[in-house]
Write a protein that holds these residues in place. Structure first.
Motif, PDB file in Angstrom:
ATOM      1  N   ARG A 167      77.492  15.917  20.599  1.00  0.00           N
ATOM      2  CA  ARG A 167      76.126  16.349  20.921  1.00  0.00           C
ATOM      3  C   ARG A 167      75.222  16.288  19.695  1.00  0.00           C
ATOM      4  O   ARG A 167      74.068  15.837  19.773  1.00  0.00           O
ATOM      5  CB  ARG A 167      76.134  17.773  21.488  1.00  0.00           C
ATOM      6  N   ARG A 174      71.918  13.901  19.052  1.00  0.00           N
ATOM      7  CA  ARG A 174      70.635  14.515  18.705  1.00  0.00           C
ATOM      8  C   ARG A 174      70.050  13.882  17.445  1.00  0.00           C
ATOM      9  O   ARG A 174      68.851  13.631  17.369  1.00  0.00           O
ATOM     10  CB  ARG A 174      70.851  16.019  18.493  1.00  0.00           C
ATOM     11  N   GLN A 176      59.355  20.461  23.312  1.00  0.00           N
ATOM     12  CA  GLN A 176      60.596  19.686  23.203  1.00  0.00           C
ATOM     13  C   GLN A 176      61.212  19.806  21.811  1.00  0.00           C
ATOM     14  O   GLN A 176      62.429  19.916  21.669  1.00  0.00           O
ATOM     15  CB  GLN A 176      60.331  18.203  23.535  1.00  0.00           C
ATOM     16  N   ALA A 203      62.931  23.111  21.602  1.00  0.00           N
ATOM     17  CA  ALA A 203      64.169  23.073  22.390  1.00  0.00           C
ATOM     18  C   ALA A 203      65.264  22.311  21.633  1.00  0.00           C
ATOM     19  O   ALA A 203      66.433  22.717  21.640  1.00  0.00           O
ATOM     20  CB  ALA A 203      63.915  22.438  23.751  1.00  0.00           C
ATOM     21  N   THR A 204      64.874  21.226  20.965  1.00  0.00           N
ATOM     22  CA  THR A 204      65.842  20.446  20.188  1.00  0.00           C
ATOM     23  C   THR A 204      66.412  21.280  19.047  1.00  0.00           C
ATOM     24  O   THR A 204      67.628  21.292  18.810  1.00  0.00           O
ATOM     25  CB  THR A 204      65.179  19.165  19.629  1.00  0.00           C
ATOM     26  N   ASP A 215      68.777  23.933  20.520  1.00  0.00           N
ATOM     27  CA  ASP A 215      70.052  23.333  20.929  1.00  0.00           C
ATOM     28  C   ASP A 215      70.928  23.030  19.711  1.00  0.00           C
ATOM     29  O   ASP A 215      72.144  23.276  19.726  1.00  0.00           O
ATOM     30  CB  ASP A 215      69.817  22.044  21.720  1.00  0.00           C
ATOM     31  N   GLU A 216      70.305  22.490  18.670  1.00  0.00           N
ATOM     32  CA  GLU A 216      71.050  22.160  17.452  1.00  0.00           C
ATOM     33  C   GLU A 216      71.627  23.427  16.819  1.00  0.00           C
ATOM     34  O   GLU A 216      72.797  23.461  16.440  1.00  0.00           O
ATOM     35  CB  GLU A 216      70.144  21.432  16.453  1.00  0.00           C
ATOM     36  N   ARG A 259      72.280  26.279  18.239  1.00  0.00           N
ATOM     37  CA  ARG A 259      73.329  26.833  19.107  1.00  0.00           C
ATOM     38  C   ARG A 259      74.653  26.124  18.820  1.00  0.00           C
ATOM     39  O   ARG A 259      75.697  26.768  18.695  1.00  0.00           O
ATOM     40  CB  ARG A 259      72.926  26.665  20.575  1.00  0.00           C
ATOM     41  N   ASP A 260      74.610  24.799  18.707  1.00  0.00           N
ATOM     42  CA  ASP A 260      75.834  24.047  18.422  1.00  0.00           C
ATOM     43  C   ASP A 260      76.367  24.347  17.023  1.00  0.00           C
ATOM     44  O   ASP A 260      77.577  24.449  16.818  1.00  0.00           O
ATOM     45  CB  ASP A 260      75.586  22.546  18.570  1.00  0.00           C
TER      46      ASP A 260
END
Length: 200
Positions: A99, A103, A140, A143-144, A147-148, A150-151
């Motif tokens: 993921r 990204r 966006q 959100a990116t 997400d990054e 979180r990972d």
């Protein structure tokens, strides 16, 4: 007489075992090597790790002493604690890596290239300059980044837990934070130890 000898040997053995403390320390060198490999794969697709230094072989005749061999029989884990190996590859970390790589090849890579996003000193990413992101793309971009992060948080936690040492999570995060900066492309931003943004 035999009972006395057995009693003395048993007492000495128990005393030796009780006096030995096995410290399991954070394997910093192994963690840095693993982080370099993971980050290199995410950012560049190389997965290259620094070359391993050659190990010196001990001269002949300097083998373990009899007392050390006895201790090894009594406590075989003593040597294992000297050089722990950090496991970084499992199904969860591989999914995270995939993921993250996607990204970087997509939206996050563009945000890093533009200077809108940078690497923080705690191993995450942050929106550094919103003016570099068109208003229509800010949601966006946020959100990116979310997400990054979180990972990344899941990655640090998973590595610590997979190695049986959840208490290592902060040290793993610190090691990775240094690695992200080390592997950052020219022109990307990162935070120094004081939190100030710098351009690589």
């Amino acid at each position: 007489m035999r009972k006395l000898v057995y009693l003395i040997l048993t007492t000495v053995t128990v005393a030796l075992v009780g006096c030995v403390t096995i410290n399991v320390y954070f394997p910093e060198a192994a963690a840095q090597k693993a982080a370099d490999q993971f980050i290199g794969n995410v950012l560049d697709g190389t997965g290259k790790a620094p070359a391993e230094p050659k190990k010196d072989t001990p001269p002949p005749g300097n083998g373990p002493q009899p007392s050390a061999m006895l201790l090894d029989l009594l406590i075989p884990a003593a040597y294992a604690a000297d050089a722990p190996n950090l496991q970084i590859q499992n199904a969860t970390t591989e999914a995270i890596r995939g993921r993250m790589r996607a990204r970087v090849q997509g939206a996050l890579g563009g945000l890093l290239d533009s200077g809108a996003v940078g690497f923080t000193n705690d191993g995450l990413v942050a929106l550094r300059d919103t003016a570099k992101v068109p208003l229509s793309q800010r949601a966006q971009a946020n959100a990116t980044v979310a997400d990054e992060n979180r990972d990344r948080n899941e990655l640090y936690r998973e590595i610590a837990q997979a190695n049986g040492h959840p208490e290592w999570q902060d040290q793993i995060r610190t090691t990775f934070a240094k690695g992200w900066v080390k592997h950052a492309h020219a022109g990307w931003y990162y935070q120094n130890a004081a939190g100030a943004w710098q351009k690589k």
